[in-house]
Design an enzyme around this catalytic site. Structure first.
Site: not given
Ligand code: DAU
Length: 345
Positions: A126-128, A150, A154, A276
């Site tokens: 992942t890019d993370e 996480y 990774k 974040h």
């Molecule tokens: O960048 C690759 C990654 O993308 C993967 O390695 C991870 O497995 C995958 O979960 C994803 O990580 P993020 O944390 O970026 O994805 P998430 O969909 O959880 O969140 C996307 C963005 O939205 C992040 O800046 C947090 C924000 N968010 C997320 C949730 C769940 C919100 O604002 N509200 C929320 O309820």
């Protein structure tokens, strides 16, 4: 590539890759090896369940004996590892499962692949692992600065796979992808959570000020990228995968309410995720040199995804009424979910 084991093949990205392989390689047998945790779901593979070249094995990548037995039973040549705990918020609540699956599980796959002289172990990263980047983009040679349990898990798993390539000559390739979205994504991730909440007139919880930036890649473009690396990538190398379609979270939330004809007032600012990451961005020159480029624009992938969640309520409604509720209750208790004002106004 005749006998392929897809670990985590019942998850969101893994199941798309399985369907991609079956559709594009008429000689390939695809064996899915999946622990069927909350996010790995056999329903994701329903459309290939009776396919003559598809097989399913219920197992955990931390179980060395079972992994070895599966590799031998199906004479596996190539392993593609999608198996992982992937949700950042869950890793903050409960890092244990992340260290087990994303580090120890990768160790087990490396050991088994080494013992049975597997022709290729491809690992999905992942890019993370790079950590946040406010401007510019990371190249594959940049260092790691993961910020969540996480991302750190990774990073650990990936480094272990790299060490097996260097120390034992294990034929490893690695891809690091950006945020991937599309049908069958578990509705804990932002896009499916926002879509399914909006359909039900529930609030879209936006963390902090909603100004964090993510690059969004349609899932089948991710599958094609992995295939490209399997076919033309160099053993021992790492390849970034990105769409270069950056959007802030608030832009995405607004697009979702607009597409579903819902009011903006459904978008609610809530307590931010700890640590974040403000932005991820990757340079994809190395992968593009192999002939890959994304084929799905965000507009197209986004409307396809919204349409899918509208039509497939039979898929997501049971999820949202099960274990999921307990997860959200725990998250609420840990972090609080009170709507807050966006930073700066
Ligand atoms: O960048 C690759 C990654 O993308 C993967 O390695 C991870 O497995 C995958 O979960 C994803 O990580 P993020 O944390 O970026 O994805 P998430 O969909 O959880 O969140 C996307 C963005 O939205 C992040 O800046 C947090 C924000 N968010 C997320 C949730 C769940 C919100 O604002 N509200 C929320 O309820």
């Amino acid at each position: 590539m005749r006998q392929v084991l897809v670990t985590g093949g019942a998850g969101f990205m893994g199941s798309d890759f399985v369907k991609y392989l079956l559709a594009h390689y008429p000689d390939t047998q695809v064996v899915v090896y999946d622990a069927l945790t909350y996010a790995g779901r056999k329903e994701n593979l329903a459309e290939v369940a009776d396919h003559p070249r598809y097989h399913f094995v219920h197992g955990n990548i931390c179980d060395l004996a079972k992994v070895r037995e599966t590799l031998e039973r199906y004479a596996i040549e190539v392993i593609v590892n999608f198996a992982a705990e992937t949700h950042v918020d869950r890793s903050i609540l409960d890092p244990d499962a992340f260290v087990k699956t994303d580090v120890y599980g990768v160790y087990v796959l490396c050991e088994a692949a080494k013992a049975l002289k597997i022709q290729r172990l491809h690992h999905i990263s992942t890019d993370e692992v790079y950590g946040p980047i406010p401007q510019g983009s990371f190249k594959e040679t940049d260092g790691f600065r993961p910020t969540s349990p996480y991302a750190a898990s990774k990073a650990g798993g990936e480094l272990l796979a790299q060490s097996y390539a260097i120390t034992y000559g294990l034929p490893v390739t690695i891809t690091r992808g950006v945020n991937t979205y599309g049908p069958y994504q578990y509705p804990e991730k932002a896009i499916p959570l926002f879509i399914t909440n909006a359909i039900d007139d529930l609030p879209l919880p936006l963390y902090g000020d909603g100004m964090q930036v993510r690059d969004r890649l349609y899932v089948t473009d991710h599958s094609r990228a992995v295939d490209t690396v399997l076919q033309r990538g160099q053993v021992g190398e790492v390849y970034n995968i990105a769409a270069n379609q950056e959007k802030t979270n608030i832009e995405v939330a607004r697009m979702i309410v607009e597409a579903l004809g819902k009011p903006d007032s459904l978008i609610q600012f809530v307590t931010d995720r700890p640590a974040h990451d403000v932005r991820y961005a990757l340079d994809t020159e190395k992968l593009r040199a192999l002939g890959w480029e994304p084929q799905t624009s965000f507009a197209e992938g986004f409307s396809r995804t919204i349409q899918w969640y509208r039509e497939r309520q039979d898929w997501w409604r049971p999820i949202k009424s099960g274990e999921y509720r307990d997860y959200y209750r725990r998250q609420y208790e840990a972090r609080g979910a009170k709507p807050s004002e966006p930073a700066g106004g």
